[in-house]
Design a protein around this motif. Structure first.
Motif, PDB file in Angstrom:
ATOM      1  N   ALA A   1      31.418  32.961  34.023  1.00 48.24           N
ATOM      2  CA  ALA A   1      32.036  33.675  32.901  1.00 48.24           C
ATOM      3  C   ALA A   1      31.053  34.598  32.197  1.00 48.24           C
ATOM      4  O   ALA A   1      31.465  35.565  31.552  1.00 48.24           O
ATOM      5  N   SER A   2      29.763  34.323  32.311  1.00 47.41           N
ATOM      6  CA  SER A   2      28.769  35.142  31.612  1.00 47.41           C
ATOM      7  C   SER A   2      28.766  36.588  32.109  1.00 47.41           C
ATOM      8  O   SER A   2      28.309  37.489  31.400  1.00 47.41           O
ATOM      9  N   ARG A   3      29.289  36.849  33.319  1.00 42.37           N
ATOM     10  CA  ARG A   3      29.347  38.224  33.836  1.00 42.37           C
ATOM     11  C   ARG A   3      30.200  39.144  32.973  1.00 42.37           C
ATOM     12  O   ARG A   3      30.048  40.363  33.000  1.00 42.37           O
ATOM     13  N   HIS A   4      31.143  38.571  32.222  1.00 41.30           N
ATOM     14  CA  HIS A   4      32.059  39.400  31.435  1.00 41.30           C
ATOM     15  C   HIS A   4      31.385  40.014  30.214  1.00 41.30           C
ATOM     16  O   HIS A   4      31.829  41.057  29.721  1.00 41.30           O
ATOM     17  N   ASP A   5      30.359  39.393  29.716  1.00 42.27           N
ATOM     18  CA  ASP A   5      29.690  39.862  28.495  1.00 42.27           C
ATOM     19  C   ASP A   5      28.695  40.956  28.858  1.00 42.27           C
ATOM     20  O   ASP A   5      27.536  40.694  29.150  1.00 42.27           O
ATOM     21  N   GLN A   6      29.187  42.188  28.848  1.00 39.64           N
ATOM     22  CA  GLN A   6      28.400  43.356  29.231  1.00 39.64           C
ATOM     23  C   GLN A   6      28.469  44.410  28.123  1.00 39.64           C
ATOM     24  O   GLN A   6      29.362  44.352  27.272  1.00 39.64           O
ATOM     25  N   PRO A   7      27.567  45.385  28.121  1.00 37.69           N
ATOM     26  CA  PRO A   7      27.669  46.474  27.137  1.00 37.69           C
ATOM     27  C   PRO A   7      28.733  47.495  27.518  1.00 37.69           C
ATOM     28  O   PRO A   7      28.887  48.512  26.841  1.00 37.69           O
ATOM     29  N   PHE A   8      29.461  47.247  28.602  1.00 35.68           N
ATOM     30  CA  PHE A   8      30.592  48.084  29.009  1.00 35.68           C
ATOM     31  C   PHE A   8      31.799  47.186  29.223  1.00 35.68           C
ATOM     32  O   PHE A   8      31.667  45.984  29.472  1.00 35.68           O
ATOM     33  N   HIS A   9      32.986  47.770  29.116  1.00 31.69           N
ATOM     34  CA  HIS A   9      34.215  47.009  29.337  1.00 31.69           C
ATOM     35  C   HIS A   9      35.123  47.818  30.253  1.00 31.69           C
ATOM     36  O   HIS A   9      35.661  48.860  29.859  1.00 31.69           O
ATOM     37  N   VAL A  10      35.311  47.347  31.488  1.00 32.39           N
ATOM     38  CA  VAL A  10      36.229  47.990  32.429  1.00 32.39           C
ATOM     39  C   VAL A  10      37.649  47.531  32.092  1.00 32.39           C
ATOM     40  O   VAL A  10      37.957  46.344  32.129  1.00 32.39           O
ATOM     41  N   LEU A  11      38.514  48.490  31.776  1.00 37.19           N
ATOM     42  CA  LEU A  11      39.840  48.196  31.250  1.00 37.19           C
ATOM     43  C   LEU A  11      40.893  48.147  32.350  1.00 37.19           C
ATOM     44  O   LEU A  11      40.653  48.536  33.485  1.00 37.19           O
TER      45      LEU A  11
END
Length: 456
Positions: free
Chosen positions: A104-114
């Motif tokens: 789950a840690s992969r989701h916390d990024q400085p970008f968000h693919v929508l």
């Protein structure tokens, strides 16, 4: 060695896909964390200012996930919420997911693919994936569930850890590649093109649960169903489910063009809210106007059908909810899945309790509901609500169209698909359904910057 992208576009077989090289980066519509305060104090939160199209790093699938080459996607209203950082910045959601640790840690990024819709080809499968394989053509359900929660065995939508894919999670569908759990996958109807199929899961699944599922309004034959925003994505599918189930759809729209589109869907009763003078009371006494407008609406429905509606299908929210509660008959049901005009609803509770009405909240659909929904498309009973279509490079214009409510039906986005019309694997079924029937709203596509023109 050929890349996965090259093999997918060449129509390579599963073995070729498995041996092809994955790119280290891929193109995606995404937000950047440094932009999340850009609209502070700004009246017009123009999504084109924050939606970026560019390279992001390729993630590795978890054991229960698949990597999909996305051929097409579509815009949902949560794309607007994401790009305006309202009511919350979605980076808060990503941070919360990331705190679970592990994969789950992969989701916390400085970008968000929508993106909460996708149609594409499975190109990698995690070690725990059993029922899907490389090369499968799939759609993605927008509901991310926790299979280890006990309530999920009853209904995945009731889990405390259920999330909206591409909104509350990263690596969504408006991109060349996306990540999804195996428990999100739906078989793509084989007679639909990529862009037609991509318009289905989020909105059609939501409408199916609201109207048809035993967890929704339980519509039956002969029911009169009031449908707000009936030419939007969710509403256009609601009209079709009501018709297919033997009900009487009463669609409400806000323009003559949308009324024409609604008739093209076969809606039994078409109401132009402007002709009745419904809504538009900002700053006035919303409570009083809801009753007055509800009476006008009720008279119009009775005149057309001879009775009050059994069900009000409401995803508009603040502007319509008071009218919905008032207008449904004694013992009727108001079912809601959103509030695009505002979350704070005012209604007269006397009409709810004294007339034994019900309000039901509904959200997306569980996997079984999505499969049943897709089955109706594969039978040719329900048609895609696709109207406008844009390339990925113009996703800002596509989302702005939805933000301003200038669209009809679903606004599609071509991702890896180089042109419209690809992805049909059962042309005989398509011919039986009827080419001219499959996209009834495509003639109502918006003409604007970046849009792909409808073939004449």
């Amino acid at each position: 060695m050929a890349s996965v992208t090259e093999v997918v576009l060449a129509g390579g077989d599963p073995r070729d896909l498995e041996h092809a090289a994955l790119p280290e980066e891929f193109t995606a519509a995404h937000l950047r964390i440094e932009d999340q305060d850009v609209f502070r104090g700004v009246a017009d939160k123009d999504v084109r200012k924050t939606l970026r199209v560019g390279a992001v790093p390729m993630p590795e699938p978890a054991p229960d996930e698949v990597l999909i080459a996305v051929m097409a996607s579509s815009i949902n209203y949560n794309t607007v919420w994401s790009a305006t950082f309202e009511p919350l910045s979605t980076f808060r959601f990503l941070n919360s997911v990331g705190k679970q640790g592990g994969w789950a840690s992969r989701h916390d990024q400085p970008f968000h693919v929508l993106g909460s819709d996708a149609a594409g080809v499975v190109v990698r499968t995690g070690s725990a994936v059993r029922h899907w394989k490389t090369g499968d053509h799939v759609l993605v359900n927008a509901a991310v569930i926790d299979e280890q929660e006990a309530i999920t065995q009853s209904d995945g939508m009731l889990g405390e850890h259920q999330l909206a894919w591409g909104y509350e999670t990263n690596y969504g569908g408006i991109a060349h590649y996306c990540l999804a759990r195996a428990s999100q996958l739906i078989p793509k109807p084989p007679h639909l093109t990529w862009e037609e199929a991509a318009s289905v899961p989020a909105c059609a699944g939501t409408s199916y649960r609201m109207l048809v599922s035993d967890r929704g309004a339980r519509m039956k034959q002969g029911d009169v169903v009031l449908i707000w925003g009936a030419t939007g994505g969710t509403g256009a599918y609601a009209v079709q489910f009501v018709k297919n189930g033997g009900g009487i759809p009463v669609g409400v729209v806000g323009s003559a063009q949308k009324a024409e589109a609604l008739r093209a869907l076969g809606c039994d009763v078409v109401i132009d809210r402007n002709e009745l003078g419904l809504g538009g009371h900002d700053g006035d006494d919303e409570f009083a106007h809801a009753i007055a407008d509800g009476k006008k609406l009720g008279r119009a429905i009775r005149q057309a059908t001879g009775e009050d509606p059994h069900i009000a299908f409401d995803h508009v929210g603040r502007e319509t909810f008071g009218m919905s509660v008032f207008a449904v008959r004694r013992g009727g049901t108001v079912i809601t899945c959103g509030s695009s005009t505002g979350y704070r609803h005012q209604y007269d509770n006397r009409y709810l309790w004294m007339k034994l009405k019900r309000i039901i909240g509904s959200h997306v659909a569980n996997l079984h509901e999505q499969w049943e929904c897709a089955r109706l498309f594969a039978q040719g009973r329900i048609m895609p609500a696709l109207s406008s279509l844009y390339p990925l490079s113009e996703v800002g214009e596509a989302t702005r169209l939805v933000q301003l409510n200038e669209h009809i039906g679903k606004v599609g986005v071509l991702c890896l698909a180089p042109e419209p019309g690809l992805g049909v694997t059962d042309p005989e079924l398509r011919a039986r359904v009827g080419e001219e029937r499959i996209t009834p709203l495509r003639p109502f596509a918006a003409v604007g910057p970046g849009a792909i023109e409808v073939a004449k």
